[in-house]
Design an enzyme around this catalytic site. Structure first.
Site, mmCIF file in Angstrom:
data_model
loop_
_atom_site.group_PDB
_atom_site.id
_atom_site.type_symbol
_atom_site.label_atom_id
_atom_site.label_comp_id
_atom_site.label_asym_id
_atom_site.label_seq_id
_atom_site.Cartn_x
_atom_site.Cartn_y
_atom_site.Cartn_z
ATOM 1 N N ILE A 1 -20.084 0.365 21.633
ATOM 2 C CA ILE A 1 -19.489 -0.979 21.638
ATOM 3 C C ILE A 1 -20.219 -1.893 22.625
ATOM 4 C CG2 ILE A 1 -17.386 -2.301 22.100
ATOM 5 C CD1 ILE A 1 -15.872 0.412 21.480
ATOM 6 N N TYR B 1 -18.119 5.104 16.212
ATOM 7 C CA TYR B 1 -18.437 4.288 17.381
ATOM 8 C C TYR B 1 -17.510 4.638 18.538
ATOM 9 C CZ TYR B 1 -14.413 1.141 16.491
ATOM 10 O OH TYR B 1 -13.158 0.613 16.313
ATOM 11 N N CYS B 2 -17.982 4.305 19.745
ATOM 12 C CA CYS B 2 -17.214 4.542 20.967
ATOM 13 C C CYS B 2 -17.688 3.532 22.011
ATOM 14 C CB CYS B 2 -17.408 5.977 21.457
ATOM 15 S SG CYS B 2 -19.148 6.417 21.739
ATOM 16 N N THR B 3 -17.273 3.681 23.245
ATOM 17 C CA THR B 3 -17.565 2.666 24.258
ATOM 18 C C THR B 3 -19.061 2.495 24.506
ATOM 19 O OG1 THR B 3 -15.463 3.203 25.332
ATOM 20 C CG2 THR B 3 -17.042 1.878 26.587
ATOM 21 N N CYS C 1 -19.634 9.066 20.136
ATOM 22 C CA CYS C 1 -20.025 8.964 18.728
ATOM 23 C C CYS C 1 -21.292 9.742 18.423
ATOM 24 C CB CYS C 1 -20.127 7.506 18.270
ATOM 25 S SG CYS C 1 -20.905 6.347 19.379
#
Length: 251
Positions: A210, A182-184, A189
């Site tokens: 996210i 996961y990432c912002t 990702c």
């Protein structure tokens, strides 16, 4: 009521003319009075825009008229003030630099996990096959320090180009587990999940990142806030700047 609409979006799609597209998008954005950053590369586009809703949404709608960008999805949030100082449109080698040209999300994506599914897996402590679920944070260390999923792996990388080496070293320990990167907003990702799968890991990406998780699920299993690359600094799980809104309790 907050009056500035903030939009983030990206799409991996083949762009043969990034220089020409830069000129077109720059003129449109300036004419609409928008501020933010648009990155263009042969592999796709990555944008962060802010302005009046009646200007931001038509800009996105017009972009989607181009068949290359028809699948573009956005994540929206609001602020009281403009978080960007200017409008920048740049051509880059990659819209998110990894320095692994064989990783091509525009050709084939890694499987994605919906926020609702991930929350259910975390609630139950396992995936639908009964396997352990491991979250891998693909962001830089200073971003992770603002907030992260509980128990997520954090390799304390300083830039995304360090992710492949960290992932390759950890791959043996991730064998037999369901790994969700996961990432912002989802862009890092996307590449991370592909790299992990090529390393033999059963990896998936969190669809929408996210911010997409906050929008659809809220703050469940999340601790803290989410760093964003603009003047707001960080957002709460309610997608509000943390300096102006109380942090909601995780469900």
């Amino acid at each position: 009521m907050a009056s500035v609409l903030n939009v983030s979006a990206y799409l991996f799609t083949r762009i043969a003319d990034p220089g020409a597209l830069r000129q077109v998008l720059r003129e449109r954005a300036l004419a609409a009075g928008l501020k933010g950053t648009i990155l263009i590369a042969e592999e796709g586009v990555n944008l962060f825009l802010a302005g009046a809703a009646h200007a931001v949404r038509p800009f996105i709608d017009e972009l989607r008229i181009d068949p290359r960008f028809a699948p573009l999805t956005t994540k929206e949030s609001w602020s009281d003030t403009q978080p960007f100082g200017k409008m920048l449109v740049k051509v880059k080698r990659e819209i998110i630099r990894m320095d692994h040209p064989t990783i091509r999300p525009d050709a084939e994506r890694a499987p994605a996990v919906a926020p609702e599914t991930l929350r259910r897996w975390l609630d139950e402590g396992r995936d639908d096959r009964g396997r352990e679920v491991v979250l891998v944070d693909t962001r830089n260390a200073f971003e992770v320090d603002y907030g992260a999923f509980g128990g997520a792996i954090d390799w304390r990388i300083e830039r995304f180009t360090q992710f492949p080496d960290a992932a390759a070293a950890a791959a043996p320990d991730l064998a037999g587990k369901t790994v969700v990167s996961y990432c912002t907003g989802g862009i890092r990702c996307e590449k991370a999940a592909i790299y992990l799968r090529e390393a033999g890991v059963d990896a998936y990406q969190l669809d929408g990142g996210i911010l997409g998780y906050f929008e659809r699920v809220g703050g469940a299993h999340w601790n803290g806030d989410c760093f964003v690359f603009d003047g707001r600094e960080a957002l709460t799980p309610a997608l509000a700047p943390r300096s102006t809104a109380p942090r909601p309790a995780a469900a």
